[in-house]
Design a protein around this motif. Structure first.
Motif, PDB file in Angstrom:
ATOM      1  N   GLU A 142      44.782 -31.628 -13.580  1.00 54.53           N
ATOM      2  CA  GLU A 142      44.392 -31.805 -14.971  1.00 54.53           C
ATOM      3  C   GLU A 142      45.661 -31.998 -15.787  1.00 54.53           C
ATOM      4  N   ILE A 143      45.742 -33.128 -16.476  1.00 52.22           N
ATOM      5  CA  ILE A 143      46.905 -33.460 -17.280  1.00 52.22           C
ATOM      6  C   ILE A 143      46.618 -33.141 -18.740  1.00 52.22           C
ATOM      7  N   LEU A 144      47.430 -32.284 -19.329  1.00 52.39           N
ATOM      8  CA  LEU A 144      47.323 -32.010 -20.760  1.00 52.39           C
ATOM      9  C   LEU A 144      48.283 -32.947 -21.479  1.00 52.39           C
ATOM     10  N   LEU A 145      47.730 -33.855 -22.256  1.00 49.19           N
ATOM     11  CA  LEU A 145      48.526 -34.817 -23.017  1.00 49.19           C
ATOM     12  C   LEU A 145      48.787 -34.252 -24.402  1.00 49.19           C
ATOM     13  N   SER A 146      50.063 -34.164 -24.765  1.00 51.29           N
ATOM     14  CA  SER A 146      50.443 -33.607 -26.064  1.00 51.29           C
ATOM     15  C   SER A 146      51.452 -34.516 -26.746  1.00 51.29           C
ATOM     16  N   VAL A 147      51.326 -34.669 -28.059  1.00 47.99           N
ATOM     17  CA  VAL A 147      52.289 -35.431 -28.842  1.00 47.99           C
ATOM     18  C   VAL A 147      53.477 -34.530 -29.166  1.00 47.99           C
ATOM     19  N   SER A 148      54.680 -35.074 -29.017  1.00 48.21           N
ATOM     20  CA  SER A 148      55.900 -34.317 -29.287  1.00 48.21           C
ATOM     21  C   SER A 148      56.371 -34.585 -30.709  1.00 48.21           C
ATOM     22  N   ASN A 149      56.398 -33.551 -31.518  1.00 43.71           N
ATOM     23  CA  ASN A 149      56.924 -33.628 -32.876  1.00 43.71           C
ATOM     24  C   ASN A 149      58.089 -32.658 -32.989  1.00 43.71           C
ATOM     25  N   CYS A 157      44.491 -34.420 -25.694  1.00 40.88           N
ATOM     26  CA  CYS A 157      43.319 -34.391 -24.831  1.00 40.88           C
ATOM     27  C   CYS A 157      43.722 -33.952 -23.432  1.00 40.88           C
ATOM     28  N   LYS A 158      42.716 -33.681 -22.623  1.00 36.43           N
ATOM     29  CA  LYS A 158      42.929 -33.339 -21.222  1.00 36.43           C
ATOM     30  C   LYS A 158      42.363 -34.460 -20.357  1.00 36.43           C
ATOM     31  N   MET A 159      43.069 -34.774 -19.275  1.00 39.86           N
ATOM     32  CA  MET A 159      42.638 -35.826 -18.363  1.00 39.86           C
ATOM     33  C   MET A 159      42.630 -35.271 -16.949  1.00 39.86           C
ATOM     34  N   ALA A 160      41.443 -35.132 -16.375  1.00 43.65           N
ATOM     35  CA  ALA A 160      41.316 -34.689 -14.990  1.00 43.65           C
ATOM     36  C   ALA A 160      41.408 -35.915 -14.101  1.00 43.65           C
ATOM     37  N   ALA A 203      37.635 -42.863  -8.191  1.00 41.25           N
ATOM     38  CA  ALA A 203      36.863 -41.907  -8.991  1.00 41.25           C
ATOM     39  C   ALA A 203      37.429 -41.923 -10.406  1.00 41.25           C
ATOM     40  N   PRO A 204      36.616 -41.601 -11.419  1.00 37.77           N
ATOM     41  CA  PRO A 204      37.076 -41.727 -12.804  1.00 37.77           C
ATOM     42  C   PRO A 204      38.045 -40.632 -13.242  1.00 37.77           C
ATOM     43  N   ILE A 205      38.767 -40.950 -14.310  1.00 37.36           N
ATOM     44  CA  ILE A 205      39.540 -39.950 -15.043  1.00 37.36           C
ATOM     45  C   ILE A 205      38.573 -39.304 -16.030  1.00 37.36           C
ATOM     46  N   LYS A 206      38.443 -38.003 -15.982  1.00 38.85           N
ATOM     47  CA  LYS A 206      37.550 -37.302 -16.902  1.00 38.85           C
ATOM     48  C   LYS A 206      38.357 -36.857 -18.125  1.00 38.85           C
ATOM     49  N   ILE A 207      37.960 -37.358 -19.284  1.00 37.77           N
ATOM     50  CA  ILE A 207      38.718 -37.129 -20.515  1.00 37.77           C
ATOM     51  C   ILE A 207      37.958 -36.168 -21.418  1.00 37.77           C
ATOM     52  N   SER A 208      38.654 -35.175 -21.919  1.00 38.79           N
ATOM     53  CA  SER A 208      38.039 -34.226 -22.845  1.00 38.79           C
ATOM     54  C   SER A 208      39.005 -33.915 -23.971  1.00 38.79           C
ATOM     55  N   SER A 209      38.481 -33.775 -25.180  1.00 45.85           N
ATOM     56  CA  SER A 209      39.309 -33.484 -26.345  1.00 45.85           C
ATOM     57  C   SER A 209      39.686 -32.012 -26.364  1.00 45.85           C
ATOM     58  N   THR A 210      40.879 -31.723 -26.867  1.00 45.54           N
ATOM     59  CA  THR A 210      41.320 -30.337 -26.966  1.00 45.54           C
ATOM     60  C   THR A 210      40.665 -29.623 -28.143  1.00 45.54           C
ATOM     61  N   GLN A 211      40.407 -30.364 -29.229  1.00 52.34           N
ATOM     62  CA  GLN A 211      39.768 -29.799 -30.421  1.00 52.34           C
ATOM     63  C   GLN A 211      40.522 -28.577 -30.940  1.00 52.34           C
ATOM     64  N   GLU A 212      41.848 -28.611 -30.823  1.00 53.23           N
ATOM     65  CA  GLU A 212      42.639 -27.445 -31.216  1.00 53.23           C
ATOM     66  C   GLU A 212      43.307 -27.578 -32.571  1.00 53.23           C
ATOM     67  N   ALA A 223      40.736 -38.353 -32.274  1.00 54.42           N
ATOM     68  CA  ALA A 223      39.628 -39.289 -32.468  1.00 54.42           C
ATOM     69  C   ALA A 223      39.729 -40.477 -31.520  1.00 54.42           C
ATOM     70  N   VAL A 224      40.950 -40.966 -31.294  1.00 54.22           N
ATOM     71  CA  VAL A 224      41.137 -42.080 -30.362  1.00 54.22           C
ATOM     72  C   VAL A 224      40.692 -41.682 -28.967  1.00 54.22           C
ATOM     73  N   CYS A 225      41.081 -40.493 -28.524  1.00 58.28           N
ATOM     74  CA  CYS A 225      40.709 -40.051 -27.181  1.00 58.28           C
ATOM     75  C   CYS A 225      39.211 -39.765 -27.070  1.00 58.28           C
ATOM     76  N   ARG A 226      38.588 -39.352 -28.155  1.00 62.90           N
ATOM     77  CA  ARG A 226      37.144 -39.098 -28.108  1.00 62.90           C
ATOM     78  C   ARG A 226      36.347 -40.378 -27.900  1.00 62.90           C
ATOM     79  N   LEU A 227      36.957 -41.534 -28.201  1.00 62.45           N
ATOM     80  CA  LEU A 227      36.284 -42.796 -27.916  1.00 62.45           C
ATOM     81  C   LEU A 227      35.959 -42.926 -26.436  1.00 62.45           C
TER      82      LEU A 227
END
Length: 267
Positions: A142-149, A157-160, A203-212, A223-227
């Motif tokens: 499971e890959i946790l994608l985070s923007v670096s600021n 989002c998370k990508m399995a 097999a697909p990449i399963k994408i889920s929003s962090t909603q954090e 919002a982009v990832c929720r698409l």
């Protein structure tokens, strides 16, 4: 380590997953410039996700995730529009913004192992891990994608990702791509890339929003990832990928589609 983006074509090698999603046109319009004509049918357009791990590139190793909100049309070609590009290298980010007109952001791709279910066969390597990395008993990661600021990491989002399997047959293709329409590069740009790889269905990449987070700019990223939260149409794996990317060129005014609601007549 690469020496930076110098004379094109720019070379990349590694592996990638590309999956296609049906996206509601009403949602896709939020992330595509209104001056571009969208390809749509029955209220839907074709979006997707491109996830890559490059072992070699102009800047060496780095990871990339491209969120494609929809398909745009600019005669005589159409292609998916990149609404957000996440890269793990700062030079790659700057090159995307300044040279290619992409909405690139610096991101981290943090892997957390996921245990095998009872139905999974053991000793299957996570796709995210290369052939040169040690095999283990993980079925997928499971890959946790985070923007670096700066020092702050804002989860997107998370990508399995799926398990790795045997590579498919060799294939070569050349794809056109559009970019630009940004504050820094307002023109519409076109560039092409040539891909050589062994391809197979995956097999697909399963994408889920962090909603954090509800703070900008995270709202847009989430919002982009929720698409892409719904089940994809198809997922294709590109193993042993070798890619050449040409420098972008400006699309002339006669090829630029009219803005919505405007009257257009050829020159």
């Amino acid at each position: 380590m690469g020496g930076g983006y110098q004379k094109p074509p720019w070379k990349f090698s590694g592996r990638a997953l590309y999956q296609l999603h049906l996206v509601k046109t009403s949602e896709a319009k939020k992330f595509i410039p209104s001056s571009l004509k969208m390809v749509e049918c029955f209220g839907y357009t074709l979006g997707g996700l491109y996830l890559a791990r490059y072992e070699d590139s102009p800047v060496g190793k780095f990871d990339e995730a491209v969120v494609l909100a929809g398909l745009i049309w600019n005669p005589p070609t159409s292609c998916a529009w990149a609404s957000r590009v996440y890269v793990s290298d700062v030079v790659a980010r700057d090159h995307g913004i300044k040279s290619v007109g992409l909405p690139s952001a610096l991101a981290t791709f943090h892997e957390s192992p996921r245990a095998l279910s009872a139905k999974c066969k053991p000793r299957k390597r996570c796709w995210w891990k290369g052939d040169d990395e040690q095999a283990d008993s993980e079925g997928s990661g499971e890959i946790l994608l985070s923007v670096s600021n700066g020092r702050k990491q804002s989860p997107v989002c998370k990508m399995a990702v799926p398990r790795s399997t045997m590579a498919g047959p060799g294939f070569t293709m050349r794809l056109p791509s559009f970019s630009g329409k940004t504050d820094l590069i307002p023109e519409l740009l076109r560039y092409s890339l040539e891909m050589k790889a062994r391809i197979r269905l995956s097999a697909p990449i399963k994408i889920s929003s962090t909603q954090e987070s509800n703070d900008d700019p995270m709202d847009r990223d989430q919002a982009v990832c929720r698409l892409l939260a719904k089940r994809p149409l198809v997922t294709i794996a590109f193993d042993h990928l070798h890619m050449l990317v040409d420098a972008p060129e400006e699309v002339g005014p006669s090829q630029t589609p009219p803005a919505r609601g405007s009257k257009y007549s050829p020159a």
